[in-house]
Design a protein around this motif. Structure first.
Motif, PDB file in Angstrom:
ATOM      1  N   HIS A 125      -1.794  -0.186   7.552  1.00  0.00           N
ATOM      2  CA  HIS A 125      -1.310  -0.963   6.409  1.00  0.00           C
ATOM      3  C   HIS A 125      -0.473  -0.105   5.440  1.00  0.00           C
ATOM      4  O   HIS A 125       0.366  -0.638   4.727  1.00  0.00           O
ATOM      5  CB  HIS A 125      -2.497  -1.576   5.651  1.00  0.00           C
ATOM      6  N   ARG A 126      -0.705   1.214   5.425  1.00  0.00           N
ATOM      7  CA  ARG A 126       0.036   2.114   4.526  1.00  0.00           C
ATOM      8  C   ARG A 126       1.136   2.787   5.353  1.00  0.00           C
ATOM      9  O   ARG A 126       1.036   3.948   5.738  1.00  0.00           O
ATOM     10  CB  ARG A 126      -0.921   3.145   3.928  1.00  0.00           C
TER      11      ARG A 126
ATOM     12  N   CYS B 155      -4.335  -0.792  -3.045  1.00  0.00           N
ATOM     13  CA  CYS B 155      -3.332  -1.818  -2.771  1.00  0.00           C
ATOM     14  C   CYS B 155      -2.681  -2.231  -4.077  1.00  0.00           C
ATOM     15  O   CYS B 155      -3.350  -2.768  -4.952  1.00  0.00           O
ATOM     16  CB  CYS B 155      -3.970  -3.025  -2.077  1.00  0.00           C
TER      17      CYS B 155
ATOM     18  N   HIS C 238       0.878  -1.168   0.000  1.00  0.00           N
ATOM     19  CA  HIS C 238       0.000   0.000   0.000  1.00  0.00           C
ATOM     20  C   HIS C 238       0.917   1.220   0.000  1.00  0.00           C
ATOM     21  O   HIS C 238       1.533   1.535   1.022  1.00  0.00           O
ATOM     22  CB  HIS C 238      -0.894   0.015   1.244  1.00  0.00           C
TER      23      HIS C 238
END
Length: 322
Positions: free
Chosen positions: A66-67, A246, A39
């Protein structure tokens, strides 16, 4: 507030560095050396860049979502360890077993990132609570996206942090989208996230994510507020990602956002804004020099990571928790 040339230059350098690193990841992803999902934060780098100025000390501990590449790099994480981790090598910051979404490097004060939306928010509060109980210096910084605002644990953690007066800065990177769904179909019309959160009882700020120096100033205010008032603070930063949710590619073909919208944000890119505003400091010669240094660092780190070894099968279950 007057900002020194040194700070302006350092922040610009970090934005450019993170941009070049993630662009390289995007370019080389289809070589099958990096097999975990990625990501990328291309377009959002101005949020992470000031960390290198204000929060590099290890007493400031970052927890992300997640990023997370940009936060890790901005905090002082090692580029070679990051690329090794994405390639699944034993020399990665998580031993090659975490991948892009599960970064951890205590030496840099980067405790963790997690793939579960909003999951790092309560953990960050736990870190802040630990600091308070042990009477340790510093604070926790929790990074998350606008989608995390829609999770119950966000409100529970904000409430807990207010009651306990925890040393923590909550940073919401509002890039307008949760995968393919924009704010308009997920949250009430005309809602201002920072205004809504402020009503819960926490000091809340808003910053334009296009202007890295404005972000720096808001971070500085937040840091001083938490350390002097011994209270938590919330910061919403307006930003935008250029690539797909993603993956390493553009996703204009999906048409969930207009070309006009994407064009607006790219036209007002954080790098362009700094270059125009501080052209007497960020000269073409200096920028060219920066690009050379960064390119050399990137090539060295990628080549080293490619030559590194994968983890041994005998330790595949070591430091794995459920």
């Amino acid at each position: 507030m007057k900002i020194s040339q040194k700070i302006i230059t350092q922040i610009y350098y970090q934005i450019l560095r993170i941009r070049k690193i993630e662009s390289k990841i995007s370019e080389e992803y289809d070589e099958w050396k990096m097999r975990c999902p990625v990501h990328l934060s291309i377009g959002q780098e101005s949020i992470a860049a000031p960390l290198s100025v204000l929060f590099k000390n290890r007493k400031y501990e970052v927890l992300s979502s997640h990023r997370a590449h940009a936060h890790y790099l901005g905090k002082g994480g090692n580029l070679y360890k990051l690329i090794s981790e994405i390639m699944g090598k034993s020399t990665g910051c998580s031993g090659g077993k975490g991948g892009s979404m599960h970064l951890s490097d205590k030496d840099a004060g980067f405790l963790l990132s997690t793939a579960i939306v909003a999951n790092s928010i309560p953990v960050a509060a736990g870190v802040a609570l630990s600091k308070k109980i042990k009477k340790e210096e510093g604070l926790a910084l929790a990074f998350f996206g606008d989608g995390a605002i829609e999770e119950g644990v966000f409100y529970e953690t904000i409430n807990f942090s207010i009651i306990k007066n925890l040393p923590i800065i909550f940073i919401c990177e509002n890039n307008k989208y949760s995968v393919y769904s924009n704010l308009g179909v997920r949250q009430p019309k005309n809602r201002k996230i920072h205004k809504m959160v402020e009503k819960i009882g926490i000091k809340s700020l808003f910053s334009n994510g296009l202007d890295a120096i404005e972000i720096y100033k808001k971070y500085l205010f937040a840091k001083n507020y938490v350390e002097k008032k011994n209270k938590p603070i919330f910061l919403e930063i307006n930003t935008y990602r250029y690539l797909e949710h993603c993956g390493p590619f553009n996703d204009d073909n999906l048409k969930y956002r207009t070309k006009k919208e994407i064009g607006f944000w790219k036209k007002n890119d954080p790098l362009i804004i700094l270059e125009k505003k501080y052209n007497n400091i960020l000269t073409k010669k200096k920028i060219s020099y920066f690009k050379k240094i960064i390119s050399d660092e990137i090539n060295l780190s990628f080549n080293r990571a490619k030559r590194s070894k994968f983890p041994k099968s005998s330790i595949r279950e070591k430091e794995i928790y459920a």
